[in-house]
Design an enzyme around this catalytic site. Structure first.
Site, PDB file in Angstrom:
ATOM      1  N   ASP A 309       0.954  -1.190   0.334  1.00  0.00           N
ATOM      2  CA  ASP A 309      -0.120  -0.147   0.145  1.00  0.00           C
ATOM      3  C   ASP A 309       0.917   0.975  -0.213  1.00  0.00           C
ATOM      4  O   ASP A 309       2.107   1.102   0.523  1.00  0.00           O
ATOM      5  CB  ASP A 309      -0.725   0.388   1.591  1.00  0.00           C
ATOM      6  CG  ASP A 309      -2.045  -1.113   1.080  1.00  0.00           C
ATOM      7  OD1 ASP A 309      -1.984  -1.056   0.052  1.00  0.00           O
ATOM      8  OD2 ASP A 309      -2.723  -1.601   2.118  1.00  0.00           O
ATOM      9  N   GLU A 350      -2.789  18.457   6.729  1.00  0.00           N
ATOM     10  CA  GLU A 350      -2.504  18.664   5.984  1.00  0.00           C
ATOM     11  C   GLU A 350      -2.534  20.969   6.354  1.00  0.00           C
ATOM     12  O   GLU A 350      -1.491  22.036   5.742  1.00  0.00           O
ATOM     13  CB  GLU A 350      -3.851  19.044   4.948  1.00  0.00           C
ATOM     14  CG  GLU A 350      -3.718  17.730   3.871  1.00  0.00           C
ATOM     15  CD  GLU A 350      -4.648  17.004   4.419  1.00  0.00           C
ATOM     16  OE1 GLU A 350      -5.042  16.832   5.455  1.00  0.00           O
ATOM     17  OE2 GLU A 350      -4.056  15.755   3.858  1.00  0.00           O
ATOM     18  N   SER A 387     -11.994  26.181   2.557  1.00  0.00           N
ATOM     19  CA  SER A 387     -11.912  26.610   4.054  1.00  0.00           C
ATOM     20  C   SER A 387     -11.087  27.441   4.390  1.00  0.00           C
ATOM     21  O   SER A 387     -10.447  28.199   3.239  1.00  0.00           O
ATOM     22  CB  SER A 387     -11.328  25.530   5.261  1.00  0.00           C
ATOM     23  OG  SER A 387      -9.837  24.935   4.772  1.00  0.00           O
TER      24      SER A 387
END
Lengths: 677, 540
Positions: A309, A350, A387
């Site tokens: 992954d 983030e 945002s």
């Protein structure tokens, strides 16, 4: 699939805390294993090993003949033949003994637990049935393996994993599995029991480390057949030698023929074979990986394709801000200030990484001023795709590129970032675009080297990610994987495994979620993360207690080392025979044909000392190689031809030379014994 | 020309000739066994034998075909010898006695061609032509069929079918052996080999037996059979009149075993896989030739037991080739060789006849050895061992082990019992170490289906006839069944693609591992016995 911090918390090379590094092999271990070794003299045990069985019968035979005709030589040969069997037993007992200590500490975990069922009954943990619902509150021990179906709790799993930091377990999702024997530290959970008593994780682990239910692996069986074949050949050669000797006028005693036979058959590898297997499993356990069978460990050595992954394995899992690119005509400082302002109240990874970049690269403060705190946070929604903050009438925003009107230059910057595998975040104030923040998936350090190592082993790595192909390609190139599967759904993963297997390849993968279970089951080696669901753990054939997906590389290495050790010691064992011929044949036949004394290149003192020295060497070499069997031969990833060349040189050529030196040295001592030299 | 230079020139011509035909003939044989079309003659044979050439067989059916065909061959050959007196061209040689008939029947069907009789006085032309020569063809074709079936085990995937034994048998006989034999029989006649249906010619008042030699001589060598029409075999001037025929015969012995490695490489789709096999075979053959040659050239009585027409180099070349190919024809008496030289011819057989071995048998024997070698080598690189993309697990190792075990088992038991029999010394020309070498040689020759006689042993007693017959039968059949079983389990697997982790099987590394295994297995098994025979002789 989880992308928990929990997983990233484990650095790839963190040593297992509880399971101490393998203790050095010493005389104390040999003495401790002696009682077990003596118990293994039972014929039933010997029957499992054809090579040692022959030695056992030979020893008995020689003892009878030595009793009939006792002399220093006959008694000494009988004694050393029995010692050969003892040393073989000792090797196995030492390997098993190393697991016993671990098993004992695990048994303490299993000590009587009490289960409070949801229907009000209270039963002993050992009487739980699959499907029972059990309530566990803070301070109690979870009575059996299961899934949390209600509530959330912190759990201390140190008894199993050796990791002291508590972990969170909650109903639903991929962190629902709990293990019997672990302790709930806070809150209350309801657990649905998924395994019968006696078959739990801890039980399996105990059986594994003790080597109690160890079955021979396919490769071990094939090797045993080869060793049996060699044994039969040598039995024929030795049995037929007597008529030839009689024909030549030099009948040989049964003692001498038996000594020759025992020296020729592959006793070294025969004695160490099961110790190698047990020690291989032990090495795996020491790295906190549990395998359901030895077969899976061997399969790991054969892996052709490795599915990893991307998130959490190859990259850190969180995208981080790595650069600011201002729009034409906008000063960089203005962009940085706006980006910081928009992110101060943004708690996402983030957002935090944007602030971090402002601090580290541009000298801004990480803390909001009192004035800045008066701003009103505007959270991200799927509609606005942005945002930010409203402060004194300024509307500062950051968000997806598609949410803003972009000029030509900025559009180019955005596309460029996407092409590199990054995520562009556009920053705007009052609908005026100020520039772009580049978020990138950061590849963990050292990954490129590890993949190069795998490539040298002949293993192709495939990165599996939900990212779009463009992003996936960029990260794949940066990490140095051989291939990638982008926009992957669990069923794509399964299809990829099937496709690889169709082409004759063996596939390994790691997984943790319930939706990974089919792929884990399909893969030849499926390593489930301990943090994952019980469905995943059941489907895989290994569980990694550290939940470190890069551990697969270690598993592959151990699997290979296991096979190499077997092959190397077999080669060594067979190569030894040359010197033994040079020692024993002139000793047997120089009386008939004096010219055969020319073969006595070691200048051994007498026929008796020559034969005895060979027998003694044959027995001692087993003890000398026990540490190697337990540790495994050195393995460095390299091409197959390079590996073979090295091992042939060390164990083949070395195996030819070593006994010449060894027998010669032993003869120097043996010849001093009255009645021998 | 000095004999050493002449000898080297001969070897040079031989190698050049083999190199010239290697590609075309090897590829031709690959086409023979992989083609789907049948010639008219073949279709007639299939119709008569009620064989459906399109139906493929499982390994067990294939093995059953080999066993059945061999059994019928033995019975037919036995009966034929026993009723010789009613057959034409028998020259009143009478019915062949039971012991000889049994031994000879087994001997020719198993491609051994051990001869416990004097052909000139025992066998008439009818038995020679209808019985022995037919077996010279078909027993060779059986060996090639089994080898091809094993190669199919490597090339095929996930199937239980290995081809059709009857088709492989017919094609090997009609498309490979017959045409080559036809051409070279004429060559041999042209070079002076006798071809006549008369029983003998008068030479200076003495009757010298003659026979239709050339036609049998050619298949005797081409099929690595070795059974001579005349007792002195290829030392007889009617079988092998001069240096040229000697060279042609050595060429015929080697041509199929050598070129089959090319066939193998072509069939598995990687020619280098075949080159490495011929490389190993060639190095061992050359090394042993050097030993025999040097040993004989420096022996005490260099020309004793050797045909003066040929001299040392040609004798050594022939002796080394015939023992390394399971042929067993001789142009000199190996019993008269030095301890080292004679021991070397014995060792050639003890290698298990794979340097380069008999037609087909050499290829499948060295492939079995490769399976064993790759199992150990594969372990040492840390993967489940594999060869040509097929995994070597329990079944494969078991089959290979049985195949390898058969020869030493029957050899050592046979020779061991013989050494113990009180009557044995009476049948030996020599006592002591050379006597033991004579016993070992006889049983090595039978168990390996070589058939060459060391001479110096009178193998006509019932014990020798029976025990050597059993050794020949088991030494042939057990490995064939094991090899076909191996082929079956290989064909059932799917191929593993090669990666950087796969051990390459084409380079010098693999070649030395394989060559080392051939030598090591023989050495470990036989050194104790050899110590009392040839080694004791050589060290004297």
């Amino acid at each position: 699939m989880t992308t928990t911090e929990e997983r990233t918390r484990h650095a790839p090379d963190r040593p297992a805390p509880r399971r101490a590094p393998s203790s050095a092999f010493g005389p104390r271990q040999l003495i401790a294993a002696l009682p077990d070794a003596l118990r293994k003299f039972h014929p039933r045990h010997q029957l499992r090993n054809p090579v040692l069985c022959v030695v056992w019968v030979g020893s008995a035979l020689v003892t009878v003949f030595a009793a009939a005709d006792p002399s220093t030589f006959t008694v000494a040969v009988a004694l050393w033949l029995w010692l050969t069997v003892l040393f073989a037993n000792l090797a196995e007992a030492v390997a098993e003994g190393r697991g016993k200590a671990q098993a004992d500490s695990l048994r303490r975990v299993k000590e009587d637990t009490v289960a409070h069922l949801t229907d009000g009954r209270t039963v002993p943990g050992a009487e739980l049935a699959v499907g029972d619902l059990v309530v566990v509150v803070a301070g109690e021990t979870i009575p059996g393996d299961g899934d949390v179906v209600e509530g959330i709790a912190t759990v201390d799993e140190s008894a199993i994993t050796g990791e002291s930091a508590p972990v969170v377990r909650e109903s639903g999702g991929d962190r629902s599995a709990v293990t019997g024997g672990t302790t709930v530290l806070s809150d209350r959970i309801v657990v649905r029991i998924t395994t019968r008593p006696g078959e739990s994780f801890v039980d399996r682990m105990i059986a594994l480390v003790e080597g109690a239910r160890r079955q021979k692996t396919p490769n071990e069986i094939a090797l045993t057949i080869l060793l049996s074949t060699l044994t039969i050949i040598f039995m024929l050669a030795v049995v037929a030698l007597q008529p030839f000797a009689v024909h030549s006028g030099g009948e040989q005693s049964v003692i001498v023929l038996t000594a020759l036979l025992v020296c020729l058959i592959p006793t070294t590898i025969g004695a160490l074979l099961s110790a190698i297997g047990i020690a291989g499993m032990d090495r795996l356990v020491r790295r906190n990986v549990l395998a359901t069978s030895g077969k899976a460990v061997e399969a790991a050595g054969d892996i052709d394709t490795l599915l990893l992954d991307k998130t959490g394995t190859i990259t850190w899992g969180n995208r981080r801000a790595t650069a600011f690119v201002p729009a034409p005509g906008t000063p960089l400082d203005r962009l940085v200030d706006a980006a910081r302002l928009a992110s101060l109240a943004d708690g996402t990874p983030e957002g935090r990484s944007v602030v971090e970049l402002c601090v580290t690269a541009h000298g801004r403060s990480a803390e909001a001023t009192d004035d800045e705190k008066t701003g009103e946070f505007v959270p991200f929604t799927a509609q606005t795709r942005m945002s930010g903050v409203d402060l004194h009438g300024r509307r500062v925003r950051k968000g997806a590129a598609s949410a803003f009107e972009l000029d030509e230059t900025t559009r180019g910057v955005v596309d460029g970032i996407s092409a590199r595998g990054g995520t562009p975040l556009v920053v705007a104030e009052d609908d005026v675009v100020l520039g772009v923040i580049e978020l990138s998936d950061v590849v963990k350090p050292g990954m490129r080297e590890r993949f190069a190592e795998l490539r040298a082993m002949g293993i192709r790595t495939v990165m599996v990610t939900g990212d779009n192909p463009l992003t996936a390609r960029a990260i794949a190139a940066e990490a140095g994987v051989d291939d990638f599967l982008a926009e992957a759904r669990p069923e794509d993963k399964l299809a990829l495994i099937r496709r690889e297997q169709e082409g004759g390849k063996l596939v390994a993968m790691t997984g943790d979620g319930t939706n990974d279970a089919p792929a884990l089951a399909q893969a030849d080696v499926g390593v489930a993360m301990n943090t994952g669901t019980s469905a995943a753990k059941e489907a895989g054939n290994m569980v990694d207690l550290d939940s470190d997906p890069t551990k697969l590389i270690e598993v592959v290495r151990i699997g290979k080392q296991l096979l190499i050790t077997r092959g190397a010691l077999t080669t060594f064992s067979v190569a030894n025979d040359l010197a033994k011929y040079f020692a024993i044949l002139p000793a047997m036949f120089a009386a008939i044909y004096p010219q055969l004394d020319a073969l006595n290149v070691m200048h051994l003192a007498s026929p008796k000392s020559a034969i005895l020295s060979a027998v003694v060497f044959n027995a001692l070499v087993i003890v000398a190689l026990i540490p190697l069997a337990l540790r495994g031969v050195r393995y460095r990833p390299a091409g197959a031809a390079a590996l073979l060349r090295r091992n042939l040189l060390v164990y083949g050529v070395g195996g030819v030379i070593a006994p010449f030196a060894g027998i010669w040295l032993i003869d120097l001592l043996v010849r001093l014994v009255p009645g021998i030299g | 020309m000095p004999s050493t230079a002449a000898g080297l020139l001969q070897v040079g011509v031989l190698v050049a000739a083999l190199a010239a035909v290697y590609r075309p003939f090897g590829d031709y044989m690959a086409r023979v066994y992989s083609g789907t079309r049948h010639s008219r003659v073949e279709r007639v044979i299939y119709r008569l034998a009620r064989v459906d050439p399109a139906s493929e067989q499982r390994w067990s059916t294939y093995a059953f075909g080999v066993l059945g065909f061999s059994f019928v061959g033995i019975v037919f050959l036995y009966v034929l010898q026993r009723v010789q007196s009613v057959l034409p061209f028998d020259y009143d040689r009478g019915n062949v006695p039971e012991g000889i008939a049994f031994n000879t029947a087994v001997s020719f069907v198993t491609n051994t061609n051990w001869q416990s009789y004097v052909p000139e006085t025992v066998m008439g032309h009818a038995v020679q032509l209808v019985g022995l020569t037919v077996q010279n063809f078909v027993s060779a074709a059986v060996g090639m069929a089994v080898a091809v079936a094993l190669v199919r085990g490597f090339t095929r995937q996930r199937t239980d079918r290995l081809g059709n034994f009857w088709v492989d048998l017919v094609r090997g006989t009609i498309r490979v052996l017959l045409p080559v034999a036809f051409v070279f029989a004429i060559v041999l006649v042209a070079l002076g080999v006798v071809m006549s249906f008369r029983s003998g010619v008068d030479v200076d008042g003495q009757t010298v037996a003659i026979a239709p030699v050339a036609s049998q001589e050619v298949i005797k060598e081409l099929g690595t059979n070795g059974g001579g029409v005349l007792n002195a075999n290829s030392a007889h001037p009617f079988e092998n009149p001069n240096g040229w025929t000697n060279l042609v015969e050595v060429f015929l012995i080697l041509v199929i075993p050598v070129c089959l490695t090319r066939t193998f490489g072509t069939l598995v789709g990687d020619r280098r896989q075949g080159y490495v096999l011929i490389g190993v075979m060639g190095v061992l053959w050359s090394a042993m030739l050097t030993v025999v040659w040097v040993a004989e050239a420096h022996g005490l009585r260099p020309l004793e037991g050797k045909e003066l027409r040929f001299g040392i180099p040609s004798s050594a070349l022939f002796a080394n080739t015939t023992t390394a190919t399971s042929t067993g024809a001789v142009n000199s008496m190996h019993d008269s060789y030095t301890g080292l030289g004679g021991g070397a011819t014995l060792l050639n057989m003890l290698f298990g006849e794979m340097t380069p071995g008999g037609v087909g048998t050499g290829l499948y024997s060295i492939l079995v050895m490769a399976v064993i070698a790759m199992f150990l080598a594969g372990l040492m690189v840390g993967r489940t061992p594999e060869y040509l993309g097929k995994k070597l697990g329990r079944r494969e190792v078991t089959a290979a082990a049985v195949s390898i075990l058969a020869m030493p088992t029957v050899l050592l038991i046979g020779a061991g019992v013989t050494a113990l029999l009180p009557s044995t010394p009476g049948y030996l020309n020599n006592s002591g170490e050379h006597g033991l070498t004579e016993i070992l040689y006889a049983y090595a020759s039978a168990s390996n289906n070589n058939g060459s006689a060391f001479a110096g042993i009178t193998a006509t007693s019932d014990w020798f006839q029976a025990s050597l017959g059993v050794c020949m039968a088991l030494g042939r059949i057990v490995p064939i069944v094991a090899v076909l079983c191996l082929a079956g389990s290989l064909a059932a697997q799917r191929a593993t693609p090669a990666t950087a982790g796969t051990l390459p099987t084409t380079g010098p590394l693999f070649a030395s591992v394989l060559g080392g295994s051939v030598v090591l297995v023989a050495a470990l098994t036989f050194v104790p016995a050899l110590a009392l025979g040839p080694i004791a002789e050589a060290l004297l």
